[in-house]
Design a protein around this motif. Sequence first.
Motif, PDB file in Angstrom:
ATOM      1  N   THR A 139      -8.419  12.417   0.466  1.00  0.00           N
ATOM      2  CA  THR A 139      -7.458  12.990   1.552  1.00  0.00           C
ATOM      3  C   THR A 139      -6.269  11.960   1.360  1.00  0.00           C
ATOM      4  O   THR A 139      -6.206  11.035   0.583  1.00  0.00           O
ATOM      5  CB  THR A 139      -8.431  12.850   3.070  1.00  0.00           C
ATOM      6  N   THR A 140      -5.519  12.159   2.328  1.00  0.00           N
ATOM      7  CA  THR A 140      -4.130  11.331   2.172  1.00  0.00           C
ATOM      8  C   THR A 140      -3.918  10.331   3.427  1.00  0.00           C
ATOM      9  O   THR A 140      -2.731  10.228   3.855  1.00  0.00           O
ATOM     10  CB  THR A 140      -3.096  12.236   1.993  1.00  0.00           C
ATOM     11  N   VAL A 141      -5.236   9.920   3.906  1.00  0.00           N
ATOM     12  CA  VAL A 141      -4.968   9.219   5.455  1.00  0.00           C
ATOM     13  C   VAL A 141      -4.423   7.718   4.824  1.00  0.00           C
ATOM     14  O   VAL A 141      -3.413   7.294   5.125  1.00  0.00           O
ATOM     15  CB  VAL A 141      -6.255   9.009   5.851  1.00  0.00           C
ATOM     16  N   PHE A 142      -5.060   7.160   3.853  1.00  0.00           N
ATOM     17  CA  PHE A 142      -4.469   6.005   3.299  1.00  0.00           C
ATOM     18  C   PHE A 142      -4.764   5.881   1.931  1.00  0.00           C
ATOM     19  O   PHE A 142      -5.600   6.463   1.330  1.00  0.00           O
ATOM     20  CB  PHE A 142      -5.106   4.622   4.063  1.00  0.00           C
ATOM     21  N   ASP A 143      -3.982   4.890   1.166  1.00  0.00           N
ATOM     22  CA  ASP A 143      -4.055   4.332  -0.273  1.00  0.00           C
ATOM     23  C   ASP A 143      -3.526   3.305  -0.600  1.00  0.00           C
ATOM     24  O   ASP A 143      -2.308   2.964  -0.292  1.00  0.00           O
ATOM     25  CB  ASP A 143      -3.155   5.597  -1.180  1.00  0.00           C
ATOM     26  N   VAL A 144      -4.468   2.125  -0.666  1.00  0.00           N
ATOM     27  CA  VAL A 144      -3.817   1.104  -0.771  1.00  0.00           C
ATOM     28  C   VAL A 144      -4.019   0.269  -2.261  1.00  0.00           C
ATOM     29  O   VAL A 144      -5.270   0.244  -2.792  1.00  0.00           O
ATOM     30  CB  VAL A 144      -4.870   0.127   0.176  1.00  0.00           C
ATOM     31  N   GLU A 145      -3.167  -0.145  -2.722  1.00  0.00           N
ATOM     32  CA  GLU A 145      -3.041  -0.618  -3.900  1.00  0.00           C
ATOM     33  C   GLU A 145      -3.314  -2.196  -4.105  1.00  0.00           C
ATOM     34  O   GLU A 145      -2.844  -3.006  -3.394  1.00  0.00           O
ATOM     35  CB  GLU A 145      -1.857  -0.328  -4.728  1.00  0.00           C
ATOM     36  N   LEU A 146      -4.336  -2.548  -4.703  1.00  0.00           N
ATOM     37  CA  LEU A 146      -4.795  -4.080  -4.880  1.00  0.00           C
ATOM     38  C   LEU A 146      -4.380  -4.410  -6.322  1.00  0.00           C
ATOM     39  O   LEU A 146      -5.303  -3.937  -7.263  1.00  0.00           O
ATOM     40  CB  LEU A 146      -6.141  -4.229  -4.424  1.00  0.00           C
ATOM     41  N   PRO A 179       0.858  -1.183   0.023  1.00  0.00           N
ATOM     42  CA  PRO A 179       0.143   0.028  -0.035  1.00  0.00           C
ATOM     43  C   PRO A 179       0.769   1.089  -0.014  1.00  0.00           C
ATOM     44  O   PRO A 179       1.873   1.147   0.611  1.00  0.00           O
ATOM     45  CB  PRO A 179      -0.763  -0.212   1.289  1.00  0.00           C
ATOM     46  N   THR A 180       0.191   2.246  -0.614  1.00  0.00           N
ATOM     47  CA  THR A 180       1.011   3.532  -0.490  1.00  0.00           C
ATOM     48  C   THR A 180       1.075   4.002   0.656  1.00  0.00           C
ATOM     49  O   THR A 180      -0.157   4.149   1.468  1.00  0.00           O
ATOM     50  CB  THR A 180       0.451   4.657  -1.625  1.00  0.00           C
ATOM     51  N   THR A 181       2.148   4.388   1.399  1.00  0.00           N
ATOM     52  CA  THR A 181       2.104   4.912   2.661  1.00  0.00           C
ATOM     53  C   THR A 181       2.189   6.408   2.694  1.00  0.00           C
ATOM     54  O   THR A 181       3.220   7.021   1.907  1.00  0.00           O
ATOM     55  CB  THR A 181       3.067   4.437   3.763  1.00  0.00           C
ATOM     56  N   ALA A 217     -14.557   7.987   5.237  1.00  0.00           N
ATOM     57  CA  ALA A 217     -15.083   7.684   3.909  1.00  0.00           C
ATOM     58  C   ALA A 217     -14.017   7.374   2.931  1.00  0.00           C
ATOM     59  O   ALA A 217     -12.460   7.996   3.121  1.00  0.00           O
ATOM     60  CB  ALA A 217     -15.717   8.746   3.264  1.00  0.00           C
ATOM     61  N   TYR A 218     -14.073   6.339   2.102  1.00  0.00           N
ATOM     62  CA  TYR A 218     -13.174   6.042   1.320  1.00  0.00           C
ATOM     63  C   TYR A 218     -13.547   5.459  -0.322  1.00  0.00           C
ATOM     64  O   TYR A 218     -14.925   5.595  -0.100  1.00  0.00           O
ATOM     65  CB  TYR A 218     -12.222   4.776   1.706  1.00  0.00           C
ATOM     66  N   TYR A 219     -12.816   5.322  -1.107  1.00  0.00           N
ATOM     67  CA  TYR A 219     -13.527   5.288  -2.582  1.00  0.00           C
ATOM     68  C   TYR A 219     -12.201   4.698  -3.145  1.00  0.00           C
ATOM     69  O   TYR A 219     -11.002   4.409  -2.899  1.00  0.00           O
ATOM     70  CB  TYR A 219     -13.906   6.441  -3.253  1.00  0.00           C
ATOM     71  N   CYS A 220     -12.744   3.904  -4.161  1.00  0.00           N
ATOM     72  CA  CYS A 220     -11.801   3.295  -5.466  1.00  0.00           C
ATOM     73  C   CYS A 220     -11.306   4.197  -6.285  1.00  0.00           C
ATOM     74  O   CYS A 220     -12.070   4.931  -6.925  1.00  0.00           O
ATOM     75  CB  CYS A 220     -12.135   1.972  -5.972  1.00  0.00           C
ATOM     76  N   LYS A 221      -9.725   4.781  -6.081  1.00  0.00           N
ATOM     77  CA  LYS A 221      -9.318   5.500  -7.066  1.00  0.00           C
ATOM     78  C   LYS A 221      -9.496   5.390  -8.555  1.00  0.00           C
ATOM     79  O   LYS A 221      -9.511   6.305  -9.437  1.00  0.00           O
ATOM     80  CB  LYS A 221      -8.003   6.071  -6.729  1.00  0.00           C
ATOM     81  N   GLU A 227      -8.200   0.466  -5.696  1.00  0.00           N
ATOM     82  CA  GLU A 227      -7.090   1.124  -5.179  1.00  0.00           C
ATOM     83  C   GLU A 227      -8.149   1.945  -4.069  1.00  0.00           C
ATOM     84  O   GLU A 227      -8.436   3.160  -4.412  1.00  0.00           O
ATOM     85  CB  GLU A 227      -6.391   2.096  -5.968  1.00  0.00           C
ATOM     86  N   PRO A 228      -8.565   1.232  -2.985  1.00  0.00           N
ATOM     87  CA  PRO A 228      -9.135   1.781  -2.055  1.00  0.00           C
ATOM     88  C   PRO A 228      -8.154   2.868  -1.192  1.00  0.00           C
ATOM     89  O   PRO A 228      -7.066   2.650  -1.035  1.00  0.00           O
ATOM     90  CB  PRO A 228      -9.344   1.064  -0.861  1.00  0.00           C
TER      91      PRO A 228
END
Lengths: 150, 435
Positions: free
Chosen positions: A109-116, A38-40, A134-138, A99-100
Amino acid sequence: MNTSAHHHRRVITLTYAALTVVGLAAAACSSTTPAAAPTTTPATTPGTAAPAAPTPGSTPAAAGPGAITVKLFQFKPSPLTIPAGTKVTWTSEDDTVHEPASGTPEAPTTVFDVELDGKGSSGSFTFTTPGTYAYYCKIHTSMTGEITVT
Amino acid sequence: MAPKKPITRHVFPALAIAGSLAVGVVACSSGTTTSTAGSGSSAPTTSAAPTTTATAATTPATSTGTAVPATKVSAAALRANLTTLFNSHVILASAATGAALAGRTDDFNAAAAELDKNSDDITAAVGSVYGDDAGKAFGPLWKKHIVFFVDYTKAVGAGDKAAADKAVTSLTNYAGDFAAFLSGANPNVPKDGLTDLVKTHVLTLKDVVDAQAAKDPVKTNAALATAIAHMHMIADPLAAGIVKQFPDMFSGDPSSKGADLQVALNSAFQQHVAFASIATGAALGGRNDEFTAAVGQLDKNSDDITAAVGSVYGDDAGKAFGPLWKKHITFFVDYTKAVGAGDKATADKTVTSLTNYAGDFAAFLSGANPNLPKDGLTDLVKTHILTLKDVVDAQAAKDPVKTYAALAVAMKHMHMIADPLAAAITTQFPEKFPS
């Protein structure tokens, strides 16, 4: 609506309406392929939330309070409520990239960014600060989810 | 009228199912396409109806001297393909009448020519069941009602009520003649019932022409959707009657829930292509009201398809599918705008987005249904994209002949997605879709 069109729409919907709703069973989280790291990114929410270190992905993700399955372009469960300190792991069962990421498509926002990167991949983030995220798939921005940290 | 020849595997060439996914789909070879499991790269079916191939394709006699019938045609496929042939008739007829009323002569000529080819396809289908003589009699009879519609359109355009009323009378009388022909060929098709159905076809298409003459694109597209939706009500009893008349030549039940599904998906996907092309043509022609109206109808079609997915896989899956499905329409609108503006970079970028979309769409459906291999489905969706891109490119080049030819190909290709999808769903839920 004209009878014919109404009949046709009824043909389509009744054809299926007679079927029981086939809910998709939330599959047990498993990761048979190395997870994409995941992108940290630095947390920007108030407090001290820190992004989790990348998980190696070689250990199957256990079905636990922080398990989220990504299947048929949906995040399940959502909304998800977890205690602070819980590591949330997204495991994809879709044969495509997801990519949630925190925020919304309009206000990321930049709290988390996870690549699947495909079926079986997983990624994690540990939530330490209470709040609702809240989050979404980029990539597929219509996919949204919500995590509440207590 | 007795059938002249037994139905062969070459009957209804438009029935050729070239879906190449690993599902138990009955393939009816037309000689123009091939079907191999998992190849996933089938070309769109052609419209040609090789009537010369409509010969008795019986296998060598058995030791008892009895000829063994050739491979049976799927009854569901017969019904689905009659439906899509009739749908194409309505779509192309309305394109011709709209062009005529708008004074776009080249468009009218091109649409009318493609409509003629569709008529030839339908005629060939009848001929391959009932013999060449019957086909030769049917062809002019079928085309006559198109002439009446052209007459009606001209009269409406000229504000000539007397001529318009006369054309409507001709069309109403035609309904009886058409029904008499088919019920004479097939005792399972009652004349009165078919007459009423053909009259409804006439009236629903008349509504399209009236809305076009009134320059009301919202009403036009709604009326067109209604007219298209009605055609399966003629195709269904015809297919059932033919299957009953020639039970040895068809497999399966044309009225099964699986057949319903196959027809519904074929029709919905065909309409997707039709309304998408109406929207892109209007956009490139600078006809904004028509574009907006077509997009509105396209949206309703998307909602129908989404509801269908949701009713099979659950509301959540439907809610996920809807935006995914609509996204590729957005990409097509972007492509159209870019092509219209001569912006090659954006056009190329959009094509890339569409190609990637094919994989996502396939991932969704193959994730929902293990009978749908992702790779094969990806290739089929890519072909859909490319065939619709051809329509847009031809529209941008202001080449109506190419436009309507490409539209016919793009519409025909949709069965290559609808058929295996229907088959995969019926395989996945046999209790819901008993054969």
